[in-house]
Structure formats: structure tokens, C-alpha cells
Design a protein around this motif. Structure first.
Motif, mmCIF file in Angstrom:
data_model
loop_
_atom_site.group_PDB
_atom_site.id
_atom_site.type_symbol
_atom_site.label_atom_id
_atom_site.label_comp_id
_atom_site.label_asym_id
_atom_site.label_seq_id
_atom_site.Cartn_x
_atom_site.Cartn_y
_atom_site.Cartn_z
ATOM 1 N N PHE A 98 38.009 -3.775 15.668
ATOM 2 C CA PHE A 98 36.825 -4.638 15.566
ATOM 3 C C PHE A 98 36.620 -5.122 14.131
ATOM 4 N N GLU A 99 36.930 -4.235 13.184
ATOM 5 C CA GLU A 99 36.648 -4.598 11.804
ATOM 6 C C GLU A 99 37.761 -5.451 11.202
ATOM 7 N N ALA A 100 38.986 -5.403 11.778
ATOM 8 C CA ALA A 100 40.124 -6.089 11.157
ATOM 9 C C ALA A 100 40.359 -7.474 11.736
ATOM 10 N N ASP A 111 37.234 -19.132 33.332
ATOM 11 C CA ASP A 111 37.173 -18.703 31.928
ATOM 12 C C ASP A 111 36.886 -17.191 31.843
ATOM 13 N N LEU A 112 37.578 -16.569 30.884
ATOM 14 C CA LEU A 112 37.372 -15.140 30.615
ATOM 15 C C LEU A 112 36.972 -14.970 29.149
ATOM 16 N N LEU A 113 35.877 -14.249 28.932
ATOM 17 C CA LEU A 113 35.443 -13.905 27.569
ATOM 18 C C LEU A 113 35.692 -12.412 27.374
ATOM 19 N N VAL A 114 36.659 -12.135 26.515
ATOM 20 C CA VAL A 114 37.031 -10.756 26.240
ATOM 21 C C VAL A 114 36.324 -10.342 24.939
ATOM 22 N N THR A 115 35.421 -9.378 25.032
ATOM 23 C CA THR A 115 34.656 -8.911 23.853
ATOM 24 C C THR A 115 35.170 -7.535 23.458
ATOM 25 N N ILE A 116 35.488 -7.418 22.157
ATOM 26 C CA ILE A 116 35.938 -6.136 21.612
ATOM 27 C C ILE A 116 34.692 -5.318 21.280
ATOM 28 N N VAL A 117 34.561 -4.216 21.898
ATOM 29 C CA VAL A 117 33.383 -3.355 21.686
ATOM 30 C C VAL A 117 33.602 -2.496 20.446
ATOM 31 N N ASN A 118 32.664 -2.648 19.533
ATOM 32 C CA ASN A 118 32.751 -1.897 18.282
ATOM 33 C C ASN A 118 32.305 -0.466 18.520
ATOM 34 N N ILE A 119 33.061 0.461 17.974
ATOM 35 C CA ILE A 119 32.658 1.867 18.001
ATOM 36 C C ILE A 119 32.448 2.335 16.569
ATOM 37 N N ASN A 120 31.681 3.399 16.408
ATOM 38 C CA ASN A 120 31.322 3.892 15.069
ATOM 39 C C ASN A 120 32.474 4.729 14.533
ATOM 40 N N ASP A 121 33.454 4.040 14.020
ATOM 41 C CA ASP A 121 34.629 4.742 13.500
ATOM 42 C C ASP A 121 34.848 4.470 12.023
ATOM 43 N N GLU A 122 33.941 3.742 11.370
ATOM 44 C CA GLU A 122 34.093 3.410 9.957
ATOM 45 C C GLU A 122 32.892 3.919 9.172
ATOM 46 N N ARG A 123 33.147 4.413 7.965
ATOM 47 C CA ARG A 123 32.073 4.848 7.074
ATOM 48 C C ARG A 123 31.425 3.632 6.416
#
Length: 824
Positions: free
Chosen positions: A207-209, A231-243
Motif C-alpha cells: 500500500f505504501e509503495a 468495470d472492476l475497482l480493485v482497492t488495496i487495503v492498507n494494514i498497520n505494518d509501518e511505523r
């Protein structure tokens, strides 16, 4: 159809109905035009697709009549897929509603629509429109909501793999046997779609990159080339993996002291790589325990929470405050990061120059030399600020009453007050200033805001002992008469010095001024120097007194000799012994005879022996007695000057009380008396003439007289001390009444009276028939003597009775012995 509506003819209305005037032929009624009819429509036609148009023929009438809106009142089979729309006043059309899908493959394919109309006259018409649904070659379709598009969520960090299986259908293929092909319209490297509609991810999403979402278009095709897409909307779900990380670049902050509480001194910012757009989800805190700062946990702003006093003990040595700031992306269990920041508290000029005291009293000797340091204010003043120039201060030039020309500051601004003038106490100009000077100096900061305070210096000139204490005269000579009483003013001494102010001078007698009887003959007033007598002086004792008078003013002492000459005065009475005497002489004593060898010896302290003169005063009746010599000697004898003549009646008394005057004014002495003063002494003589037994007392016949002598021990009237002692004894008796009562009782018991033998002198040849007459003289003798004293004249010791005053000699003199002999 005409039969259906029971019309008489099917001829159109003339003139036409659309002209606005309806002329109806006789026998005609309301009816549809172009209905009944049969029409067709392609399947899946969109809403509002026109199917069939028709008109309404109006009834004949004199007035225009309009039809009511035609309605589809029934359909077979039932459907809401159709409705009637108005084109004009009498023209209408049937269109699709879109509420129901007209699908040939699903059916039904034929619909019978009953259309009804009615005019204002109540005439109606009903016709049927048959709609045939025709088959159309349709493209493939995505079922349900898939046709409108889908939203897919992929958690970041998941491994590549299956995402979704697409399944479309061909409406023409009821058996579902015709294969369909799937394609990605715009291929993306991160995704892959198989021909049978399986969607795969080909990479692990961060998600961050990378991208946070992807838009995909999936297309399906049938064998005829017809296609459909979704149409397909693919959303990347952010997880709390970064400080989270801090974005504020500043780590060291310099702030001034004494900022008010609540002042923002820093703004700490941070970002969370997991979701940069939601920075407000970050929470800030300060982990370091401190009382100076607090942080807003939502915004990261750091505010002052307590007083920042650079001069306080906590910050005086180390002005740097280090804090650790913690940022977290969720209240608990989240990612966190820490950062060290420092605040350097800078000194400001918030303290005025302070002095331990602002009022000084300085005592400066009057003979202080010019250029002498009077006061150094630097020793008393300081500034609590720590840094230059905030802790620097100076002093303004001195000003004030009387200080001009006498005091200055050297060097300027140093606070060192120097004497530059004269402080001589005897100087008239300084005396006019009161010898007290007021200096006003301000101590002030050299940095803004230039705090200042007033300092008041009171300089008092202290007089110095520059001149000795000196008497006005090197010696003093005074004279005083020996006749002057106590407290007589003799003279005055005075001492002073040239110092100013004049100090009080105190006088005292250092030596001299004493005799054998009095330790202090003179008294001097300690403040005025006036010399007075304490007791009268006696020239005969000490004719000259030499005194040492001391004067002191607390600093100096001075001595002066005072000579006091006593002026001689004839102030002493002659003193003779015995002072009193009792004698008895025979009546026929020869003239010129020394009576009982009586001798009077006199002394005078201020007269010579040759200055005495003897005179017999009252009591010397017929001048029977005289002294020899009567002048020029201090010793004289008592002589019988003339004989007694009782027979002829010349003498009548037998007891003589002589008062003898002894004066010191004998001019034959050749001595000049001081100021012609005369002093006289007195002596009392008691003489009893004893008749001879053969002596005829009288020549005329007289009654026989018998003399009975009773002697009484009496005391002389000159014994002044007897009543004094009696009075003193009475006072003691009053205070000790009980004790004296007992003593008095004993005294009464022992009291007795003695009577001595009485001799009777009888004339020879007693005349008969003469009546005897007795003359009695009584002398009472009290034998109780309870006191003892010394005669001040003779020095002899005698006893006395404290009640009656009677006395007797303890050791009788020769005169007393002779008197006793003659009396017996």
C-alpha cells in the motif's frame, strides 16, 4: 372493428377533427382510429420505445368534445411493460415503460393490450393492440450486479493468486453450451485474466509503495463477436505494518525564559506510511517527566506548562531541557516511534539590579581626607540574570541635598562614592548644611527594558576630637566665710573646647575638700561647675582647702586646681568648765575669799586666752560675788565681793542662782576681733548661804521658824538634751507598751522617797508665847537612773532618769564632793 363499437359507418369525420370544431355525422360515435392493430417490438428494447400510434375519432356534436386520456386497462398476459403517451389532442402512442424486461428467450413473446377511451359525453370505445416481441441477437451479459461493476479489496502483503471468477451468459444460448471468451481491456502487469474468466494477481501489493487502487475493465465475447464489459475497482487495503515517522526537521529549540503558560514553542509533525492522508490518527505524548512542557496528543504542538525561570536552581546550571516525544498510530497495540528534542532556555533581562539594601547611613569623620572611598555600592548590589548583558548594571551620577561638590562617583557608573569636598564640622558652610548630606543614586540595567531602582545614601559627619578640653583659667581662687551655711555658692569653674558641636561637660571633685569630720565639705554641680558648701567650714580646723576639679566631655579630661580660703570669723563661743556648779557658803564668809576654791577655766577656738571677759548677770543681788580676774585670762576665780547682811535686812535671800557671761571681746587683749563679732558663753552657778547657828536672823520678835530642808535631785534647765531624750523614750514607750508596763511596775515597786535630817536654827533667848512657824523646802530624790550620757561641756559621765529628767554624776567632781561635805 366497426361492429365492435356499433358504429353505423366507418366514414371519417368531416371536416377533420383537428380543426377544433367537431362535426359528427348523424349516427356516428366515439371510436379509435388505427386500432385494433398488431405490431412488434424487438426484445430488450429500452424504455420509451414507440410501439404503435393511433388516434381517437370524436362523436358528432354541436360543441367540441375532447376525449379523456386513453388507458391500457388490461393486458394478456399481465405486464407493466407498456403505457400510452399523448402526442396531441387526439393522437396517442404506445411505448415501453422499462419496468419489465421484454426478453424473447424468456417470454412471453405476445401481449394483448386493451386500450380504453371515454369522452365528455360518456361515449366509450375499447380496442386491442397485439404486441409481438421479436428475437434479437443479443451480446453476452454479466449477471446481476456484476453487469454494473464490482469492487474488490485486496489486503496489502497478500501473496499473488486467485482473485475472482467471472461468469457471463449469452441470452441467445438457453442451453448455455456456447463458450464465451474473457479479456482485460487494458492489461495491467499486476493482474491476469484467463479466457474462462479467472482473475489472478501476479504480484504482492504494498500500500505504501505503489498504487492504492486499480481500475480494470473485463470484456466478454460470444461466437458472433458480440461483447459486453464490466468495470472492476480493485482497492488495496492498507494494514498497520509501518511505523510512523517524524517529519518535523527541528530537534533543538531556543526559547526565552518566562514565557506565559500555554505559549506554543514547537510543532511536532509525523506521518504514518500506512496512511499518509489520515495524519490526525496519530497520537503524540511526552515520555520524559517534566513540569515545563505539555504536548497536544492530536496536533503535536508543545506548549509551556510551567514557569521557565532561567535563574531558578533547576535551570541555572543547565538551561537545556531534553524531552522524548512518542508518536503512535493507534491508542494501543499500534506502531510507534520516538524522537529526542531539546529546549534551550535563554536568559532575558527580567530581573532588575537588586541591592541588599536601598538606604544607607554612613558615618564619615569630619577630618576624612579628600579622595577617600565613602561607600562601594557594588558590594551590595547584584543582578540575578545570568547572561551578559542582562546581568550588567551601572549607577547614575549622585544627586541630592548638600552632596554637590562634596561627593562624586569615581569612576563614573562604578558605584564607588568618593569624598571630594570638605566635611570640617567647624566650617560654617558645612554647619549650614547641617553636616548631613543626602545622595540619591539610581542602579539601572544596561540592557532593555532598563530596570532601575533608587538608592538613598545619608552621610552624617561625625565630629572628631581635634581640640583639647581646657579650663577658662589655669587656676581658681575662691574665698568663703566660716560663717556661711551649707549650700553657699563659692564660685564656678568652666571648661570647653573648640570642637563643634559642643559636648556636655561634666565636672567632679577629683581630690581635696575633706576634713576629719566630713568626707565631702564641697559639692560641685556636675553640669554647671558651680562649687557649693556641703557643710559650714571652720577656719580654726582647716583654713585652706586645695581641690582638684576634673572636667570631662566623654572624650577628653582636664584637671584644674581650685584653692578655697576660709575667712576667719569670731564664730566660736567660749566654753568654760564647769558649766554648772552647786556651792554652799557660810553667811559670815570673809570678803575676798575664793568661794570653795571655785575656778572657772575657759577655752575659745578662735580667740586667745587674753580675750575673755567675765560678767555676772542676773542673780548677783547686792553684788556679793565677783570674778578675779574679770578679764584678760582664761582662768578666773569666784570671790565674795561684799558681806551678807541678813541682820539689818539688807539681804533677804539665801539661795543665789548666778548666770555668768564669758565674752571674747576683751579689748585689753590687744587683738583685733574679726569684723567686731562677739561670742558669749554662759555658766550657771547655784550658791546657798548657810546661816551661822549663833546668828540672829531678825531683831524683831518673830514667830519661831524651823527650817526643814528636803533635797530634791533636779536637773539644770540648761540640760537641753533631757527633754529630747524624754520625748524619744515616750515614743519608744508608745511602740512597746506591753514591755514598758512591766518595767514601770517594777520601777514603782522600787520607788521611794528619802527625807534627810532637818536642822532648825533657833534664835538664842526664845520669846515666850510666840507661835512657832515652820518653813519647809523639799528636795525629792529619785534613785532610779535608767540612762547614761556624757556632758558635752565637761566631758563627765552622768546618769539620768528618763521620766523625771533627774541626773547624777557617775564619778563626782571635786566641787560635787565639797558641796556634799558642806551640805552635811
Amino acid at each position: 372493428m366497426c361492429a365492435a363499437v356499433k358504429r353505423t359507418s366507418c366514414t371519417p369525420l368531416a371536416p377533420p377533427w383537428w380543426t377544433g370544431t367537431a362535426y359528427r355525422a348523424e349516427g356516428e360515435a366515439l371510436h379509435f382510429l388505427h386500432l385494433p392493430a398488431t405490431t412488434s417490438i424487438a426484445e430488450n428494447s429500452p424504455p420509451k420505445t414507440s410501439i404503435h400510434k393511433f388516434a381517437v375519432n370524436l362523436s358528432a356534436s354541436l360543441a367540441p368534445v375532447l376525449p379523456r386520456f386513453p388507458l391500457i386497462i388490461n393486458s394478456s398476459p399481465l405486464t407493466e411493460a407498456f403505457k400510452v403517451n399523448t402526442l396531441s389532442g387526439t393522437d396517442f402512442e404506445v411505448v415501453t415503460t422499462g419496468k419489465e424486461q421484454l426478453d424473447f428467450e424468456i417470454g412471453p413473446n405476445i401481449f394483448d393490450l386493451q386500450i380504453y377511451v371515454k369522452d365528455d359525453m360518456g361515449i366509450t370505445d375499447l380496442q386491442v393492440l397485439t404486441v409481438q416481441v421479436t428475437d434479437v441477437n443479443e451480446p453476452p451479459q454479466f449477471p446481476g450486479s456484476l453487469a454494473k461493476g464490482l469492487n474488490f479489496y485486496i489486503t496489502e502483503g497478500e501473496n499473488p493468486g486467485f482473485i475472482y471468477q467471472f461468469e457471463a451468459f449469452d441470452p441467445e444460448d438457453t442451453s448455455r453450451n456456447i463458450p464465451l471468451s474473457y479479456f482485460l481491456v487494458s492489461p495491467i502487469n499486476s493482474f491476469n485474466l484467463s479466457a474462462n474468466g479467472t482473475l489472478f494477481s501476479t504480484t504482492k501489493f504494498d500500500f505504501e509503495a505503489g498504487f492504492n487502487s486499480y481500475h480494470l475493465t473485463v470484456e466478454v465475447r460470444d461466437s458472433h463477436g458480440l461483447r459486453a464489459s464490466t468495470d472492476l475497482l480493485v482497492t488495496i487495503v492498507n494494514i498497520n505494518d509501518e511505523r510512523p515517522y517524524f517529519t518535523s526537521p527541528k530537534r533543538v529549540y531556543k526559547i526565552p525564559e518566562e514565557l506565559s503558560v500555554g505559549t506554543i514553542v514547537a510543532n511536532i509533525t509525523a506521518e504514518d506510511p500506512d496512511d499518509k492522508s489520515f495524519a490526525y490518527f496519530l497520537l503524540y505524548s511526552i515520555t520524559t517527566v517534566n513540569s515545563y512542557f505539555r504536548i497536544n496528543q492530536l496536533t503535536g504542538t508543545i506548549q509551556v506548562a510551567g514557569r521557565l525561570d532561567r535563574e531558578a536552581s533547576g535551570l541555572r546550571q543547565n538551561p537545556t531541557i531534553s524531552l522524548e516525544v512518542l508518536v503512535k498510530d493507534r491508542p494501543s497495540g499500534g506502531q510507534e516511534n520516538r524522537m529526542q528534542i531539546s529546549f534551550i532556555v535563554e536568559d532575558i533581562n527580567d530581573h532588575p539590579a537588586t541591592c541588599s539594601q536601598y538606604s544607607f547611613s554612613v558615618l564619615v569623620p569630619e577630618n576624612t581626607a579628600k579622595g577617600k572611598l565613602v561607600l562601594d555600592l557594588r558590594k551590595f548590589c547584584f543582578d540575578e540574570d545570568l547572561e551578559v548583558p542582562n546581568n550588567k548594571f551601572n549607577f547614575t551620577e549622585p544627586s541630592g541635598v548638600g552632596s554637590s561638590g562634596r561627593f562624586s562617583q569615581d569612576p563614573a557608573g562604578s558605584g564607588k562614592i568618593m569624598l571630594i569636598g570638605d566635611l570640617d564640622y567647624e566650617n560654617a558652610s558645612n554647619l549650614a548644611a547641617g553636616n548631613q548630606y543626602t545622595i540619591i543614586i539610581q542602579v539601572q540595567d544596561i540592557a532593555p527594558p532598563y530596570y532601575r531602582n533608587n538608592i538613598y545614601i545619608y552621610i552624617i559627619t561625625s565630629p572628631q576630637n581635634e581640640f583639647p578640653l581646657v579650663f577658662e583659667s589655669p587656676t581658681y581662687l575662691f574665698e568663703v566665710s566660716e560663717l556661711n551655711p551649707a549650700r553657699t555658692h563659692i564660685g564656678q569653674v568652666q571648661a570647653m573646647d573648640k570642637d563643634f558641636p559642643q559636648s556636655q561637660v561634666w565636672y567632679s571633685i577629683a581630690t581635696g575638700g575633706a576634713d576629719l569630720q566630713y568626707p565631702s565639705v564641697f559639692w560641685i554641680n556636675p553640669q554647671t561647675g558651680e562649687l557649693q558648701l556641703v557643710t559650714p567650714v571652720d577656719y580654726e580646723t582647716i583654713p585652706v582647702y586645695v581641690l582638684k576639679i576634673q572636667a570631662t566631655n566623654g572624650e577628653d579630661k582636664s584637671l584644674v586646681t581650685v584653692t578655697v580660703n576660709v575667712l576667719e570669723k569670731n564664730d566660736e563661743k567660749p566654753i568654760c568648765t564647769p558649766h554648772t556648779s552647786f556651792m554652799a557658803i557660810p553667811v559670815d564668809l570673809k570678803v575676798g575669799t575664793n568661794i570653795q576654791n571655785f575656778k572657772l577655766t575657759c577655752t575659745d577656738l578662735d580667740s586667745s586666752p587674753s580675750s575673755f571677759r567675765y560678767t555676772i548677770g542676773p542673780g548677783n543681788i547686792n553684788s556679793h560675788f565677783t570674778f578675779s580676774p574679770n578679764a584678760g585670762s582664761n582662768v578666773s576665780h569666784l570671790l565674795l565681793a561684799t558681806r551678807f547682811d541678813y541682820i539689818d535686812g539688807l539681804d533677804k535671800i539665801w539661795d543665789y542662782k548666778l548666770l555668768v557671761y564669758i565674752t571674747d571681746d576683751n579689748m585689753l587683749s590687744g587683738r583685733k576681733k574679726a569684723e567686731a563679732l562677739v561670742e558669749t558663753g554662759t555658766v550657771t552657778l547655784n550658791i546657798r548661804v548657810i546661816p551661822h547657828p549663833t546668828t540672829i536672823v531678825t531683831t524683831t520678835p518673830k514667830p519661831r521658824i524651823t527650817y526643814q530642808v528636803l533635797r530634791e535631785n533636779i536637773y539644770s534647765s540648761s540640760a537641753w538634751y533631757v527633754p529630747f531624750i524624754v520625748t524619744l523614750g515616750s515614743m519608744l514607750l508608745l511602740s512597746l507598751l506591753g514591755y514598758m508596763t512591766v518595767v514601770l511596775a517594777k520601777a514603782i515597786c522600787r520607788y521611794c522617797k528619802t527625807r534627810k535630817h532637818t536642822k532648825t536654827l533657833v534664835k538664842k533667848g526664845v520669846i515666850k508665847n510666840t507661835k512657832r512657824e515652820v518653813v519647809v523646802e523639799t528636795i525629792q530624790m529619785n534613785t532610779i537612773f535608767d540612762g547614761e550620757a556624757i556632758d558635752p561641756v565637761t566631758g563627765a559621765v552622768y546618769e539620768f532618769n528618763s521620766q523625771t529628767g533627774a541626773r547624777k554624776w557617775k564619778e563626782p567632781s571635786s566641787q560635787m564632793a565639797g558641796w556634799k561635805e558642806s551640805s552635811t
